[in-house]
Scaffold this active site. Structure first.
Site, PDB file in Angstrom:
ATOM      1  N   TRP A   1     -18.979   5.277 -37.452  1.00  0.00           N
ATOM      2  CA  TRP A   1     -18.760   5.085 -36.617  1.00  0.00           C
ATOM      3  C   TRP A   1     -19.763   6.625 -36.359  1.00  0.00           C
ATOM      4  O   TRP A   1     -19.751   7.328 -37.429  1.00  0.00           O
ATOM      5  CB  TRP A   1     -17.230   5.579 -35.711  1.00  0.00           C
ATOM      6  CG  TRP A   1     -16.833   4.253 -36.353  1.00  0.00           C
ATOM      7  CD1 TRP A   1     -15.758   3.844 -37.603  1.00  0.00           C
ATOM      8  CD2 TRP A   1     -16.469   3.677 -35.295  1.00  0.00           C
ATOM      9  NE1 TRP A   1     -15.256   2.736 -37.199  1.00  0.00           N
ATOM     10  CE2 TRP A   1     -15.422   2.497 -36.091  1.00  0.00           C
ATOM     11  CE3 TRP A   1     -17.444   3.543 -33.592  1.00  0.00           C
ATOM     12  CZ2 TRP A   1     -15.583   1.290 -34.921  1.00  0.00           C
ATOM     13  CZ3 TRP A   1     -16.928   1.914 -32.763  1.00  0.00           C
ATOM     14  CH2 TRP A   1     -16.364   1.334 -33.717  1.00  0.00           C
TER      15      TRP A   1
ATOM     16  N   GLY B   1     -27.141  -1.462 -25.478  1.00  0.00           N
ATOM     17  CA  GLY B   1     -28.436  -1.093 -26.206  1.00  0.00           C
ATOM     18  C   GLY B   1     -29.482  -0.984 -25.369  1.00  0.00           C
ATOM     19  O   GLY B   1     -29.322  -0.642 -23.779  1.00  0.00           O
TER      20      GLY B   1
ATOM     21  N   GLU C   1       1.659   4.175   1.976  1.00  0.00           N
ATOM     22  CA  GLU C   1       2.633   3.599   3.342  1.00  0.00           C
ATOM     23  C   GLU C   1       3.579   3.134   3.110  1.00  0.00           C
ATOM     24  O   GLU C   1       4.950   3.644   3.505  1.00  0.00           O
ATOM     25  CB  GLU C   1       1.665   3.919   4.688  1.00  0.00           C
ATOM     26  CG  GLU C   1       0.183   4.754   4.576  1.00  0.00           C
ATOM     27  CD  GLU C   1      -0.502   4.040   4.701  1.00  0.00           C
ATOM     28  OE1 GLU C   1      -2.061   4.195   4.673  1.00  0.00           O
ATOM     29  OE2 GLU C   1      -0.964   3.034   3.111  1.00  0.00           O
TER      30      GLU C   1
ATOM     31  N   ARG D   1     -12.772   2.848 -20.152  1.00  0.00           N
ATOM     32  CA  ARG D   1     -13.665   1.226 -20.026  1.00  0.00           C
ATOM     33  C   ARG D   1     -11.715   1.079 -19.470  1.00  0.00           C
ATOM     34  O   ARG D   1     -12.251  -0.337 -18.380  1.00  0.00           O
ATOM     35  CB  ARG D   1     -12.644   0.456 -21.026  1.00  0.00           C
ATOM     36  CG  ARG D   1     -13.949   0.457 -22.197  1.00  0.00           C
ATOM     37  CD  ARG D   1     -14.094  -0.330 -23.615  1.00  0.00           C
ATOM     38  NE  ARG D   1     -15.296  -0.344 -24.254  1.00  0.00           N
ATOM     39  CZ  ARG D   1     -15.341  -1.181 -25.752  1.00  0.00           C
ATOM     40  NH1 ARG D   1     -14.494  -2.199 -25.610  1.00  0.00           N
ATOM     41  NH2 ARG D   1     -16.250  -1.466 -26.693  1.00  0.00           N
TER      42      ARG D   1
ATOM     43  N   HIS E   1       0.884  -1.394   0.157  1.00  0.00           N
ATOM     44  CA  HIS E   1       0.328  -0.161   0.262  1.00  0.00           C
ATOM     45  C   HIS E   1       0.765   1.239   0.046  1.00  0.00           C
ATOM     46  O   HIS E   1       2.067   1.078   0.605  1.00  0.00           O
ATOM     47  CB  HIS E   1      -1.617  -0.270   1.017  1.00  0.00           C
ATOM     48  CG  HIS E   1      -1.705  -0.335   1.388  1.00  0.00           C
ATOM     49  ND1 HIS E   1      -2.474  -1.370   2.145  1.00  0.00           N
ATOM     50  CD2 HIS E   1      -2.240  -2.293   0.567  1.00  0.00           C
ATOM     51  CE1 HIS E   1      -3.995  -2.038   1.798  1.00  0.00           C
ATOM     52  NE2 HIS E   1      -3.241  -2.464   0.712  1.00  0.00           N
TER      53      HIS E   1
END
Length: 371
Positions: free
Chosen positions: A180, A306, A56, A194, A54
């Site tokens: 697109w 969708g 620290e 993502r 972590h």
């Protein structure tokens, strides 16, 4: 105690360090730590991928690598040091053993296993502790770890729904063509979102229409998010692209027929995990699904689906925010963003607060959160 400007500066430095932590820290939060002695920074660290050190501990190691004596130093940490044994030992113990004199934490940990216990351990060891008196920086820390806090507080992940549409709200032409609508910059930005998520969720309609990969591409990532498809009737083919290379869950209702059993076996053989969920009106119970994903330590869930599944998730109040890319074009007739129930009065509308608006290439990105 009132804070001096140096405290704020060092905490800001710790927050910048926290942003360096990758998404691979999940389910742990992204945390930064700065060790200061006699006004000088002697150690810095941020959360490593899950199972590793972590912030620290990283800062203590950094100080040791530079030959610095940590005893009597102040530790600025963006989140309360942990107090429990998980994949790693408690960070509170590490700070106590190192002999720091003071710990300044931006905010208390929302994890019930910690939730003030780390601060109590430090105080019990005679360390001066201050927490929560920098609200602006604490809010930035919360934003950086919004999924972690949502899961700790509710047992469910933070759900972000991404949609790409024209200015008149269309996501595809009547013939289904959608590539697109937005530009390359917006698509790349979408892959960055993502990449920060723990899992990407879509529906069977999208899979049958587009056979998407549902992976992060074109941007740097240390791991691919888990892929999840909601398929109540188990219509997905074992050859579907999103089932390749593992890391995929197919969520369906309970099936008992011989045909369904055979289909389940073929999907498992293709590397999929089947997640059988309770039904609600013949469909997967979406709230139950979110609780299950929270139990599996999913912090952020990214939805790309969708209009039907989008609408169902919103109607079930399963969505926290919308990430919408709007292209400067009009498509006229075509598929919309959400299939929602017909309202009889404007007061029935779901309200949102616009959190951010940004131009991405030629398109506009809107981040809006449900009230």
């Amino acid at each position: 105690m009132s804070y001096q400007q140096t405290d704020v500066d060092f905490m800001r430095m710790a927050l910048v360090l926290a942003t360096r932590a990758s998404s691979a820290t999940s389910p742990n939060p992204k945390v930064g730590c700065v060790l200061v002695k006699d006004g000088q920074v002697i150690g810095q660290g941020w959360t490593q991928p899950v199972g590793q050190a972590h912030a620290e501990v990283q800062a203590l190691r950094d100080a040791a690598a530079h030959g610095a004596n940590v005893r009597g130093a102040t530790a600025y940490v963006t989140l309360e040091p942990c107090s429990h044994f998980g994949r790693t030992p408690p960070c509170a113990n590490a700070l106590i053993d190192a002999g720091v004199a003071r710990v300044v934490a931006a905010m208390q940990d929302a994890n019930p296993q910690v939730a003030g216990r780390g601060l109590s351990m430090l105080r019990g060891a005679g360390i001066e502790v201050e927490c929560g008196t920098m609200p602006e920086l604490a809010q930035q820390m919360r934003e950086l770890n919004i999924g972690f806090f949502k899961r700790m507080e509710t047992g469910r992940p933070w759900v972000r729904m991404k949609v790409a549409a024209s200015l008149d709200g269309k996501t595809a032409l009547p013939n289904g063509q959608s590539q697109w609508i937005t530009g390359a910059e917006a698509r790349q930005d979408g892959h960055r979102w993502r990449a920060r998520a723990d899992a990407i969720l879509t529906g069977i309609g999208t899979v049958l229409a587009d056979d998407p990969q549902m992976t992060v591409r074109g941007v740097e990532t240390v791991r691919q998010p888990l892929k999840i498809v909601v398929d109540s009737q188990l219509r997905i083919a074992p050859e579907a692209k999103l089932l390749r290379n593992g890391g995929a869950i197919v969520v369906c209702n309970q099936h008992e027929s011989g045909t369904a059993v055979q289909k389940q076996a073929s999907l498992i053989a293709a590397g999929a995990e089947l997640l059988l969920m309770p039904e609600q009106n013949g469909q997967v119970d979406l709230n139950a699904l979110l609780l299950e994903l929270g139990r599996r330590q999913i912090n952020e869930l990214h939805v790309e689906a969708g209009a039907r599944l989008n609408g169902a998730l919103i109607t079930a109040k399963c969505v926290d925010e919308l990430l919408i890319y709007l292209a400067p074009k009009l498509l006229g007739q075509g598929a919309g963003m959400f299939d929602l129930p017909v309202l009889t009065h404007v007061d029935q509308a779901r309200e949102l607060v616009v959190h951010e608006v940004m131009q991405i290439g030629a398109d506009v990105r809107v981040l809006a959160r449900f009230v």
